[in-house]
Design an enzyme around this catalytic site. Sequence first.
Site, short mmCIF file in Angstrom:
data_model
loop_
_atom_site.label_atom_id
_atom_site.label_comp_id
_atom_site.label_asym_id
_atom_site.label_seq_id
_atom_site.Cartn_x
_atom_site.Cartn_y
_atom_site.Cartn_z
N HIS A 242 21.65 52.24 7.40
CA HIS A 242 20.48 52.47 8.27
C HIS A 242 20.69 53.65 9.23
CE1 HIS A 242 19.17 48.38 7.09
NE2 HIS A 242 20.38 47.95 7.41
O1 RIB Z 1 18.86 46.71 11.62
C1 RIB Z 1 19.85 47.69 11.42
C2 RIB Z 1 20.46 48.10 12.71
O2 RIB Z 1 21.08 46.98 13.33
C3 RIB Z 1 21.58 49.15 12.54
O3 RIB Z 1 21.60 49.98 13.66
C4 RIB Z 1 22.82 48.31 12.48
O4 RIB Z 1 23.97 49.02 12.97
C5 RIB Z 1 22.48 47.21 13.43
O5 RIB Z 1 22.75 47.66 14.75
#
Ligand code: RIB
Length: 312
Positions: A242
């Site tokens: 992500h």
């Molecule tokens: O939902 C994904 C996010 O939540 C990313 O930033 C991951 O590192 C967690 O923090």
Amino acid sequence: MPTPLIIDTDPGVDDAVAILMAAASPEVDLRAVTAVFGNVPLAATTRNAGRLLALAGRPEVPVGAGAARPLVHAQAERAERWHGGDGLGGRATALPAPAAPPDPRGAVGLMAAVLREASEPVTIAPIGPLTNVALLLAVHPELAPRIGRIVWMGGTLGAGNVTGAAEFNALCDPEAAHRVLTQADVPVTMVPLDLTTRCPAGPDWVEALGAAGSRGLELAQIIAHYRAAYRDRYGVDAVALHDAVAVLEAVLPGTLRTTPMAVRVACDLGPARGATVPARRPAPEGPPVQVAHDADMDAVLAGVLERVGRLG
Ligand code: RIB
Ligand code: CA
């Protein structure tokens, strides 16, 4: 001229990939990394930020510790299941130690100092809860004109990854997210789950990462726990990086295709808490947020891999 960049982060396995990728990118000048609670507690995210910068060969980049908890209500849950108890898949102590203690100015003070000293607009890439950024905008509204853009990994227009409605970073601090997404002072790009989950890194990609150099090998080892959690929860051998998707947009503006939407965040304590709700029409409800909705996924993954490989 490289763009000054601040990464605000809760490392975090995907945060780790994002930070190393940014450290290898000549388009940006990584001026500071600020830590926030999130995947694991603040003490761990702060140490991990220092460790990752040491691993990246960037010990000179200062780390500021920020918020240890959300603005209003307690954090709903952490993410040790996905990131390991140490936040880095059990590999935290295998990494080099942070080169220096955290900056005594703390996250907000360090971000403010970077903004004051920069001769051109600074990009801020929050890849965790938005608590530190909300505090920065509240304490230093006079510095908002010095922020070129905020590129946030968070939110979802569809299903959440913590509850049916909420993505993790938004749910960690919905009030902070609402504050940042509904302010008109600074352009915001939101990189939601809807896009980042369409960019899965599979076995071949992780294998190539492990062969990309000593840093890539370490990241591949850090990813192993996260990959096992994905296999266990979803039955797939692929992981969503992500934060790396969002930070690649911060490094290379225009990598992601966006559409403007006014976005509000559900801040009640009901089942939809943390939902990021777009207005589908040109909306009086607030300034437009550039919501990332598409990209050349293969190019994104290849770009992240190639950049990490530059670290050797
Ligand atoms: O939902 C994904 C996010 O939540 C990313 O930033 C991951 O590192 C967690 O923090
Ligand atoms: Ca994160």
